[in-house]
Motif scaffolding. Structure first.
Motif, PDB file in Angstrom:
ATOM      1  N   PRO A   1      -5.067  -4.109  -4.054  1.00 36.22           N
ATOM      2  CA  PRO A   1      -5.386  -2.795  -4.636  1.00 36.22           C
ATOM      3  C   PRO A   1      -4.656  -2.651  -5.954  1.00 36.22           C
ATOM      4  O   PRO A   1      -3.568  -3.194  -6.117  1.00 36.22           O
ATOM      5  CB  PRO A   1      -4.826  -1.818  -3.603  1.00 36.22           C
ATOM      6  CG  PRO A   1      -3.740  -2.582  -2.920  1.00 36.22           C
ATOM      7  CD  PRO A   1      -4.140  -4.021  -2.932  1.00 36.22           C
TER       8      PRO A   1
ATOM      9  N   PHE B   1      -8.903   0.358   0.875  1.00 37.65           N
ATOM     10  CA  PHE B   1      -8.897  -1.071   0.595  1.00 37.65           C
ATOM     11  C   PHE B   1      -9.715  -1.829   1.638  1.00 37.65           C
ATOM     12  O   PHE B   1     -10.547  -2.676   1.307  1.00 37.65           O
ATOM     13  CB  PHE B   1      -7.455  -1.589   0.550  1.00 37.65           C
ATOM     14  CG  PHE B   1      -7.350  -3.083   0.523  1.00 37.65           C
ATOM     15  CD1 PHE B   1      -7.692  -3.797  -0.619  1.00 37.65           C
ATOM     16  CD2 PHE B   1      -6.917  -3.778   1.643  1.00 37.65           C
ATOM     17  CE1 PHE B   1      -7.599  -5.185  -0.642  1.00 37.65           C
ATOM     18  CE2 PHE B   1      -6.826  -5.161   1.627  1.00 37.65           C
ATOM     19  CZ  PHE B   1      -7.167  -5.865   0.486  1.00 37.65           C
TER      20      PHE B   1
ATOM     21  N   TYR C   1      -3.146  -4.688   9.889  1.00 39.07           N
ATOM     22  CA  TYR C   1      -2.353  -4.588   8.660  1.00 39.07           C
ATOM     23  C   TYR C   1      -1.015  -3.910   8.918  1.00 39.07           C
ATOM     24  O   TYR C   1      -0.006  -4.261   8.325  1.00 39.07           O
ATOM     25  CB  TYR C   1      -3.127  -3.818   7.583  1.00 39.07           C
ATOM     26  CG  TYR C   1      -3.846  -4.739   6.649  1.00 39.07           C
ATOM     27  CD1 TYR C   1      -5.131  -5.184   6.954  1.00 39.07           C
ATOM     28  CD2 TYR C   1      -3.241  -5.199   5.489  1.00 39.07           C
ATOM     29  CE1 TYR C   1      -5.796  -6.055   6.120  1.00 39.07           C
ATOM     30  CE2 TYR C   1      -3.908  -6.074   4.641  1.00 39.07           C
ATOM     31  CZ  TYR C   1      -5.184  -6.497   4.970  1.00 39.07           C
ATOM     32  OH  TYR C   1      -5.827  -7.358   4.145  1.00 39.07           O
TER      33      TYR C   1
ATOM     34  N   PHE D   1       0.844  -1.188   0.000  1.00 41.09           N
ATOM     35  CA  PHE D   1       0.000   0.000   0.000  1.00 41.09           C
ATOM     36  C   PHE D   1       0.881   1.240   0.000  1.00 41.09           C
ATOM     37  O   PHE D   1       1.762   1.391   0.836  1.00 41.09           O
ATOM     38  CB  PHE D   1      -0.939  -0.001   1.204  1.00 41.09           C
ATOM     39  CG  PHE D   1      -1.913  -1.137   1.170  1.00 41.09           C
ATOM     40  CD1 PHE D   1      -3.043  -1.058   0.377  1.00 41.09           C
ATOM     41  CD2 PHE D   1      -1.668  -2.299   1.879  1.00 41.09           C
ATOM     42  CE1 PHE D   1      -3.935  -2.119   0.313  1.00 41.09           C
ATOM     43  CE2 PHE D   1      -2.556  -3.362   1.814  1.00 41.09           C
ATOM     44  CZ  PHE D   1      -3.690  -3.279   1.029  1.00 41.09           C
ATOM     45  N   GLN D   2       0.595   2.111  -0.958  1.00 45.45           N
ATOM     46  CA  GLN D   2       1.409   3.324  -1.107  1.00 45.45           C
ATOM     47  C   GLN D   2       1.333   4.228   0.119  1.00 45.45           C
ATOM     48  O   GLN D   2       2.308   4.781   0.562  1.00 45.45           O
ATOM     49  CB  GLN D   2       0.970   4.104  -2.337  1.00 45.45           C
ATOM     50  CG  GLN D   2       1.433   3.511  -3.634  1.00 45.45           C
ATOM     51  CD  GLN D   2       2.942   3.515  -3.753  1.00 45.45           C
ATOM     52  OE1 GLN D   2       3.607   4.465  -3.371  1.00 45.45           O
ATOM     53  NE2 GLN D   2       3.499   2.437  -4.274  1.00 45.45           N
TER      54      GLN D   2
ATOM     55  N   PRO E   1      -1.396   5.495   3.745  1.00 45.81           N
ATOM     56  CA  PRO E   1      -2.428   5.096   4.703  1.00 45.81           C
ATOM     57  C   PRO E   1      -3.845   5.177   4.129  1.00 45.81           C
ATOM     58  O   PRO E   1      -4.674   4.323   4.422  1.00 45.81           O
ATOM     59  CB  PRO E   1      -2.242   6.084   5.852  1.00 45.81           C
ATOM     60  CG  PRO E   1      -1.491   7.229   5.292  1.00 45.81           C
ATOM     61  CD  PRO E   1      -0.625   6.670   4.217  1.00 45.81           C
ATOM     62  N   LEU E   2      -4.105   6.181   3.277  1.00 43.71           N
ATOM     63  CA  LEU E   2      -5.452   6.319   2.723  1.00 43.71           C
ATOM     64  C   LEU E   2      -5.743   5.169   1.765  1.00 43.71           C
ATOM     65  O   LEU E   2      -6.865   4.671   1.688  1.00 43.71           O
ATOM     66  CB  LEU E   2      -5.592   7.672   2.025  1.00 43.71           C
ATOM     67  CG  LEU E   2      -5.420   8.901   2.923  1.00 43.71           C
ATOM     68  CD1 LEU E   2      -5.472  10.178   2.107  1.00 43.71           C
ATOM     69  CD2 LEU E   2      -6.493   8.929   4.016  1.00 43.71           C
TER      70      LEU E   2
ATOM     71  N   TYR F   1      -9.657  11.376  -1.664  1.00 42.66           N
ATOM     72  CA  TYR F   1      -8.614  10.450  -2.116  1.00 42.66           C
ATOM     73  C   TYR F   1      -9.166   9.438  -3.118  1.00 42.66           C
ATOM     74  O   TYR F   1      -8.497   9.092  -4.088  1.00 42.66           O
ATOM     75  CB  TYR F   1      -7.999   9.730  -0.915  1.00 42.66           C
ATOM     76  CG  TYR F   1      -6.871   8.801  -1.324  1.00 42.66           C
ATOM     77  CD1 TYR F   1      -5.688   9.320  -1.831  1.00 42.66           C
ATOM     78  CD2 TYR F   1      -7.018   7.422  -1.246  1.00 42.66           C
ATOM     79  CE1 TYR F   1      -4.671   8.481  -2.240  1.00 42.66           C
ATOM     80  CE2 TYR F   1      -5.994   6.578  -1.656  1.00 42.66           C
ATOM     81  CZ  TYR F   1      -4.832   7.111  -2.144  1.00 42.66           C
ATOM     82  OH  TYR F   1      -3.825   6.284  -2.568  1.00 42.66           O
TER      83      TYR F   1
ATOM     84  N   PHE G   1      -3.644  15.616   0.398  1.00 39.36           N
ATOM     85  CA  PHE G   1      -4.634  14.859  -0.365  1.00 39.36           C
ATOM     86  C   PHE G   1      -4.249  13.393  -0.478  1.00 39.36           C
ATOM     87  O   PHE G   1      -5.083  12.511  -0.390  1.00 39.36           O
ATOM     88  CB  PHE G   1      -4.789  15.429  -1.786  1.00 39.36           C
ATOM     89  CG  PHE G   1      -5.725  16.589  -1.853  1.00 39.36           C
ATOM     90  CD1 PHE G   1      -7.041  16.451  -1.441  1.00 39.36           C
ATOM     91  CD2 PHE G   1      -5.289  17.818  -2.322  1.00 39.36           C
ATOM     92  CE1 PHE G   1      -7.905  17.527  -1.490  1.00 39.36           C
ATOM     93  CE2 PHE G   1      -6.153  18.901  -2.373  1.00 39.36           C
ATOM     94  CZ  PHE G   1      -7.472  18.754  -1.954  1.00 39.36           C
ATOM     95  N   ARG G   2      -2.979  13.142  -0.668  1.00 44.31           N
ATOM     96  CA  ARG G   2      -2.526  11.765  -0.872  1.00 44.31           C
ATOM     97  C   ARG G   2      -2.253  11.067   0.445  1.00 44.31           C
ATOM     98  O   ARG G   2      -2.128   9.851   0.482  1.00 44.31           O
ATOM     99  CB  ARG G   2      -1.259  11.745  -1.729  1.00 44.31           C
ATOM    100  CG  ARG G   2      -1.473  12.260  -3.143  1.00 44.31           C
ATOM    101  CD  ARG G   2      -0.213  12.080  -3.963  1.00 44.31           C
ATOM    102  NE  ARG G   2       0.208  10.688  -3.974  1.00 44.31           N
ATOM    103  CZ  ARG G   2       1.463  10.282  -3.876  1.00 44.31           C
ATOM    104  NH1 ARG G   2       2.428  11.157  -3.729  1.00 44.31           N
ATOM    105  NH2 ARG G   2       1.760   9.004  -3.901  1.00 44.31           N
ATOM    106  N   GLY G   3      -2.106  11.832   1.508  1.00 43.55           N
ATOM    107  CA  GLY G   3      -1.777  11.233   2.804  1.00 43.55           C
ATOM    108  C   GLY G   3      -0.325  10.820   2.899  1.00 43.55           C
ATOM    109  O   GLY G   3       0.076  10.170   3.854  1.00 43.55           O
TER     110      GLY G   3
ATOM    111  N   GLU H   1       3.710   8.035   8.284  1.00 43.06           N
ATOM    112  CA  GLU H   1       2.439   8.509   7.754  1.00 43.06           C
ATOM    113  C   GLU H   1       1.309   7.524   8.037  1.00 43.06           C
ATOM    114  O   GLU H   1       0.174   7.918   8.284  1.00 43.06           O
ATOM    115  CB  GLU H   1       2.584   8.790   6.259  1.00 43.06           C
ATOM    116  CG  GLU H   1       3.369  10.067   6.013  1.00 43.06           C
ATOM    117  CD  GLU H   1       4.091  10.093   4.675  1.00 43.06           C
ATOM    118  OE1 GLU H   1       4.219   9.030   4.049  1.00 43.06           O
ATOM    119  OE2 GLU H   1       4.542  11.182   4.271  1.00 43.06           O
TER     120      GLU H   1
ATOM    121  N   ARG I   1       7.052   4.913   4.468  1.00 41.71           N
ATOM    122  CA  ARG I   1       5.897   5.733   4.819  1.00 41.71           C
ATOM    123  C   ARG I   1       5.342   5.384   6.197  1.00 41.71           C
ATOM    124  O   ARG I   1       4.197   5.690   6.496  1.00 41.71           O
ATOM    125  CB  ARG I   1       4.794   5.531   3.779  1.00 41.71           C
ATOM    126  CG  ARG I   1       5.234   5.832   2.363  1.00 41.71           C
ATOM    127  CD  ARG I   1       4.634   7.140   1.910  1.00 41.71           C
ATOM    128  NE  ARG I   1       5.131   7.570   0.633  1.00 41.71           N
ATOM    129  CZ  ARG I   1       5.995   8.555   0.482  1.00 41.71           C
ATOM    130  NH1 ARG I   1       6.476   9.174   1.533  1.00 41.71           N
ATOM    131  NH2 ARG I   1       6.402   8.918  -0.709  1.00 41.71           N
TER     132      ARG I   1
END
Lengths: 243, 187, 187
Positions: free
Chosen positions: B186, A23, A47, A14-15, A17-18, A101, B113-115, A61, A58
Motif C-alpha cells: 500500500p 489492500f 495478515y 498497515f496504518q 485496519p481499514l 475511507y 473515519f480512519r479506524g 483496533e 494499533r
C-alpha cells in the motif's frame, strides 16, 4: 532491522485496519459492494498473525475490525426465507466505512502531491530585518493559540511553585462560620458581592459550597426579589419574622 | 496612475507574510476604484508569468503572496543549507483529508473515519496550525469541533477548500485507478 | 543561461533574511563563473531601476536585499496599521488567555498570574474591545473587574465562554508525549 539493499521485499506496515482491508480487497480484485465475507475474514486474520505487517500500537483496533468481520459472517450464515435487500445486508455498514475511507485515502494521496509541489516553492517565514517595524512579532491568533497560551502560563506557574496558588486551605467549616459572622453584623449578605470579594477561584468555590450547606441545613435562606435583582442571603430566624 | 497602483500593490504583497486578500487591499487603497484595483492585480500577475523572474506572485488561501519558483528549489536549499523540507506523515495527511472532507468534525468522528485513534495526529496538526478549533458540538460531552485552517490552504497551495475535488470526483478518480499488481504494498 | 542565473540570484536575494553578500552567492553558485555572477547582479539591479516595480533590489550593509520603494511608504504604513489591528502580540495573547480562564479578574490578579505588570497589554485589549470592564471589586482600592467581551467570543468563534477548551482538554491535547520524527513539522 535488516537495512541491507538486498532485502527487496520491503514490508509496508498497515496504518490501520481499514487500510489493510482495502489492500486485501484490491489484491483479490474484489468488488467492494459485494465482499465475499468468509474469504476476506480469513485473509484478514492471516495478515493479523503476521504481526510485522501491522502497526502493533494499533493492535486493538485491528482486532475490533476482526470482530466486526466475524460478526457480519455469522449474520450472513443465518438461514433466511427471502434474499436480503441491500439495506438489510449486514455488510452494508462495513461497505460504507470502506467507501468513506477509500475517499479519504484518495484525498490524502492528492494532498501529498500538492505538498510535494508546494514544498519546492519558498516563502519567507519572516520579513527581512531591515524592514522590521515595531510589533512585527504580532501573530494572528486562533482559539487554539489562546488555549495553548493559557496552558503554557499554567505550566510556568506550576514550576514557579504551587504555593502561590494553593497557599491557603479553605475549609467549609471556616467559611460557614465566616458567613454567619457576617450575617450577625449585617442584616443580609449580597450574594454576588460576597463572591467577588473572594481572593481566588478556590476560595470562592469553598464559599459557594458553604453557602449551599447553610441553605440545605435551613440556617440561612437565599432570596431574590425578582429576576435579575441581586440575590440576598438572610439568617432564617431574622427573615422569618418579616415573612 | 494604473502603473503606480500596480507598484503599490506589488509592494504591499511583498510586505505581507500572510496571503494578502483583495478585501484588505481594497480597505487600504481607499483612493482607488475597486475595478481599478482588480485590473491592476490581473496585470501584475501577468507580468510575473511572462517575465523571466526568480520570484512570482501566487494566489492561495484567498490572497496573494510572493514565492520563489519551483525550478530553483535546489539552489535555495543550497543557500539555506537545508537538506530537504519535512513532509507530513501519511497519518497526518490522512487525518487532514478526513477533516477537510467532513468538517466541521470531532476527534471521535475523525478516529471513526480512519479506524484508528487520531488523538496524537490531531495534536500535531493543531500545533502546526494546519487545523483549528472552531467551537463545540451540541451533543453529549460537548466535544470540540475542528476545521482546516488558512494555513492548510497556503500549505497545499489551495485558494479555497472548494479547490479540493468533490467526494463524487474522488470516487471517479478511484474508479479510473487501475487495480494494482498482486502484492504491491500500500502506498 | 544568463537569464536563468539572474532568476536564481533574484530568488536567493528574496529568500535571504539578511542582506545577501557577493561572497555568499559565489559560494553557492559554484557552477557559474564569478564574472558571470557579477554581470548578472548588475543586470538585475538595472532591470529594477528601469522597470516600474513596487519593489527593488538595493545594495547596503555589505549585501543585496529587496526593499519597497520609499515613495510607497505611506501605503505600506497604512497596510501595516490595518494588519496590526487584527493582530495580537504574544504578550497580549497571554494576558487575554489569563483573563479568559480567570474571569472575572483584576489587573493585580492578571499581573500576579503572569508574573509581569500587565497594565499596557490590558490597555491594548481594552482598545481592541476584546476585554471589558464589568464593575469594581469590593476590596481595598476597589480595583476594576475585567471580563472578556462579546467581540472576544466572535473573534474566537465561540458561542459562549463555556466553549473554551477546558484545562483538562488542554492537557490531553498538549501534554501527550510526542512521538519523535514520524510527525516532524513542515519547515
Amino acid at each position: 532491522m535488516d537495512t541491507s539493499a538486498n532485502y527487496q521485499v520491503k514490508l509496508e506496515v498497515f496504518q490501520g485496519p481499514l487500510d489493510l482491508l482495502l489492500f486485501l480487497i484490491r489484491k483479490k480484485k474484489i468488488d467492494i459492494h459485494d465482499i465475499p465475507i468468509a474469504t476476506i475474514t480469513r485473509e484478514y486474520l492471516e495478515y493479523l498473525e503476521q504481526k510485522q505487517r501491522i502497526n502493533l500500537d494499533r493492535e486493538a483496533e485491528f482486532l475490533l475490525i476482526a470482530a466486526l468481520l466475524i460478526y457480519i459472517k455469522s449474520q450472513m450464515l443465518l438461514p433466511r426465507e427471502k434474499p436480503l435487500d441491500e439495506e438489510k445486508d449486514p455488510r452494508q455498514v462495513l461497505v460504507n466505512r470502506l467507501l468513506d475511507y477509500q475517499r479519504i485515502k484518495a484525498a490524502s494521496g492528492l494532498l501529498k502531491e500538492k505538498e510535494e509541489e508546494e514544498l519546492q516553492k519558498w516563502k519567507r517565514t519572516a520579513l527581512p530585518s531591515i524592514l522590521k517595524e515595531d510589533e512585527m512579532d504580532s501573530i494572528e491568533v486562533s482559539l487554539f493559540d489562546l488555549a495553548e497560551s493559557f496552558f503554557a502560563l499554567m505550566k510556568r506557574k506550576e514550576k514557579e511553585g504551587i504555593k502561590t496558588i494553593k497557599g491557603k486551605e479553605f475549609s467549609l467549616e471556616d467559611k460557614m462560620k465566616e458567613i454567619l459572622a457576617l450575617l450577625e453584623i449585617d442584616e443580609f449578605l449580597d450574594f454576588l458581592d460576597y463572591f467577588n470579594q473572594q481572593e481566588s477561584f478556590e476560595e470562592a468555590l469553598v464559599a459557594f459550597l458553604s453557602l449551599l450547606e447553610l441553605i440545605k441545613s435551613r440556617i440561612v435562606v437565599a432570596i431574590q426579589d425578582t429576576h435579575f435583582k441581586p440575590i440576598k442571603v438572610w439568617l432564617r430566624t431574622q427573615h422569618g419574622k418579616g415573612n | 496612475m494604473q502603473n503606480r497602483l500596480k507598484e503599490i500593490i506589488e509592494s504591499m504583497i511583498f510586505i505581507s507574510l500572510e496571503p494578502l486578500t483583495l478585501e484588505k487591499m481594497k480597505s487600504v487603497l481607499t483612493d482607488f476604484d475597486e475595478k481599478e484595483i482588480e485590473q491592476a492585480i490581473m496585470e501584475l500577475l501577468n507580468t510575473f508569468t511572462t517575465n523571466e523572474r526568480g520570484i512570482h506572485i501566487i494566489q492561495a488561501a484567498g490572497g496573494y503572496f510572493f514565492s520563489t519558483k519551483p525550478e530553483h528549489d535546489s539552489w535555495i536549499k543550497r543557500l539555506l543549507k537545508v537538506e530537504r523540507k519535512n513532509r507530513l506523515s501519511s497519518a497526518a495527511l490522512e487525518t487532514l483529508s478526513a477533516i477537510a472532507y467532513h468538517q466541521p468534525t470531532t476527534l471521535a468522528e475523525i478516529s471513526a473515519f480512519r479506524g484508528v485513534d487520531s488523538t496524537h495526529t490531531l495534536k500535531t496538526l493543531l500545533q502546526k496550525r494546519l487545523v483549528k478549533i472552531v467551537g463545540r458540538k451540541k451533543s453529549p460531552g460537548n466535544p470540540l469541533i475542528y476545521r482546516t485552517s488558512e494555513k492548510f490552504l497556503t500549505y497545499f497551495g489551495l485558494n479555497s477548500i472548494k479547490d479540493l475535488p468533490s467526494p463524487e470526483e474522488l470516487s471517479k478518480i478511484l474508479e479510473e485507478e487501475s487495480v494494482p499488481e498482486e502484492d504491491s504494498p500500500p502506498q
